[in-house]
Design an enzyme around this catalytic site. Structure first.
Site, short mmCIF file in Angstrom:
data_model
loop_
_atom_site.label_atom_id
_atom_site.label_comp_id
_atom_site.label_asym_id
_atom_site.label_seq_id
_atom_site.Cartn_x
_atom_site.Cartn_y
_atom_site.Cartn_z
N ILE A 285 0.83 -1.20 0.00
CA ILE A 285 0.00 0.00 0.00
C ILE A 285 0.86 1.25 0.00
O ILE A 285 0.55 2.24 -0.66
CB ILE A 285 -0.96 -0.01 1.21
CG1 ILE A 285 -2.01 -1.13 1.04
CG2 ILE A 285 -1.65 1.33 1.38
CD1 ILE A 285 -2.88 -1.34 2.26
N ASN B 174 2.58 5.20 6.93
CA ASN B 174 2.11 3.91 6.45
C ASN B 174 2.92 2.73 6.99
O ASN B 174 2.44 1.60 7.01
CB ASN B 174 2.14 3.89 4.92
CG ASN B 174 1.89 2.51 4.35
OD1 ASN B 174 0.75 2.03 4.32
ND2 ASN B 174 2.96 1.83 3.93
N TYR C 249 -1.15 -5.84 17.28
CA TYR C 249 -1.55 -5.06 16.10
C TYR C 249 -2.86 -4.32 16.35
O TYR C 249 -2.97 -3.11 16.09
CB TYR C 249 -1.68 -5.99 14.90
CG TYR C 249 -1.94 -5.29 13.59
CD1 TYR C 249 -0.91 -4.64 12.92
CD2 TYR C 249 -3.21 -5.28 13.02
CE1 TYR C 249 -1.14 -4.01 11.71
CE2 TYR C 249 -3.45 -4.66 11.82
CZ TYR C 249 -2.40 -4.02 11.16
OH TYR C 249 -2.64 -3.38 9.96
N LYS D 243 -3.27 -0.21 16.39
CA LYS D 243 -4.04 0.47 15.36
C LYS D 243 -5.21 1.26 15.95
O LYS D 243 -5.61 2.30 15.43
CB LYS D 243 -4.52 -0.53 14.30
CG LYS D 243 -3.41 -1.07 13.43
CD LYS D 243 -2.66 0.06 12.71
CE LYS D 243 -1.63 -0.46 11.74
NZ LYS D 243 -0.95 0.64 11.00
#
Length: 264
Positions: free
Chosen positions: A13, A79, A143, A147
């Site tokens: 991405i 990112n 994770y 996030k």
């Protein structure tokens, strides 16, 4: 030309975001822990792009990266990310800290240093979260927590930096057929089953995530800050979509259920 910094730009991405920024007219600084991958992304963008090995967990590395730029950034995209999936009951402290350092501390340091260098006209910071930051998933390790924290950190940044003209927003990708998810979708049956859970009926693409990032960086989003856009085909709002439900409650009017009775 305005300047954009994209972390984790060597692949997935991040590479697509960097290319979209280049097409939008930005000079692009492609940062990645893998110097060769960053260089390949920059080469694909052209002369307006540079590449640098930057470890976002190192404050010295990040500061040096910004000091090497030929001007103030007007866009910073956080990112770079790391996953160490596994059950919390057996998750090591080393894996916990590694994910925390990249996903949360790295996002903080890069955003802080970028925002502090933006010119008088301000700029935009876009942090990449995940739908795992909106809804917990099993075996997400650290994770999910990181996030979710990125979303709240972005809101705090938005509040504190608004007076400097710096807008901060989040993009939360869903089931995206790119980057870290390549190993998941290598199994055709897993791909079919997961895709079937998406209300829009298909997996997302890196390009769709990049489009959301570039919108948040654009003049069209000039009055948007502190927000999170889920690029997920509707999956985060679909919790009740496949729950068993009698058809008798799905009509209204004279033949429908008693409107005074709560239905859930």
């Amino acid at each position: 030309m305005t300047l954009a910094v994209v972390t984790g730009a060597g692949s997935g991405i991040g590479a697509v975001i960097a290319r979209h920024a280049g097409k939008a007219g930005y000079r692009v600084a492609c940062w990645d822990l893998d110097a060769d991958a960053a260089a390949a992304t920059a080469a694909g963008i052209g002369d307006a792009a540079t590449a640098r090995r930057v470890d976002v967990t190192s404050e010295n590395d990040v500061v040096a990266g910004f000091e090497a730029l030929d001007g103030p950034p007007s866009l910073v995209v956080n990112n770079a990310g790391l996953v160490r999936f596994g059950p919390l009951a057996t998750l090591s402290i080393a894996d916990w800290k590694a994910v925390l350092d990249v996903n949360l501390t790295g996002t903080f340091v890069v955003a802080r240093e970028g925002a502090n260098r933006m010119g008088a006209e301000g700029g935009a910071v876009v942090n990449i979260s995940s739908i795992n930051g909106i809804a917990a998933a099993p075996n997400g390790g650290a994770y999910t927590a990181t996030k979710a924290a990125v979303i709240r950190l972005s809101e705090q940044m938005a509040l504190e930096w608004a007076g400097s003209g710096v807008r901060v927003n989040c993009v939360a990708p869903g089931l995206i057929n790119a980057g870290m998810s390549d190993a998941i979708y290598a199994d055709p049956e897993i791909r079919r089953l997961r895709q079937g859970q998406v209300p829009l009926g298909e997996l997302g693409t890196a390009e769709q995530v990049a489009d959301a990032v570039m919108f948040l960086a654009s003049p069209g989003a000039a009055y948007i800050t502190g927000q999170t856009i889920a690029v997920d085909g509707g999956i985060t709002v679909a919790a009740l979509a496949r729950m068993a439900r009698p058809k008798s409650v799905d009509s209204v009017g004279a033949d429908g259920p008693d409107p005074t009775q709560e239905v859930s």
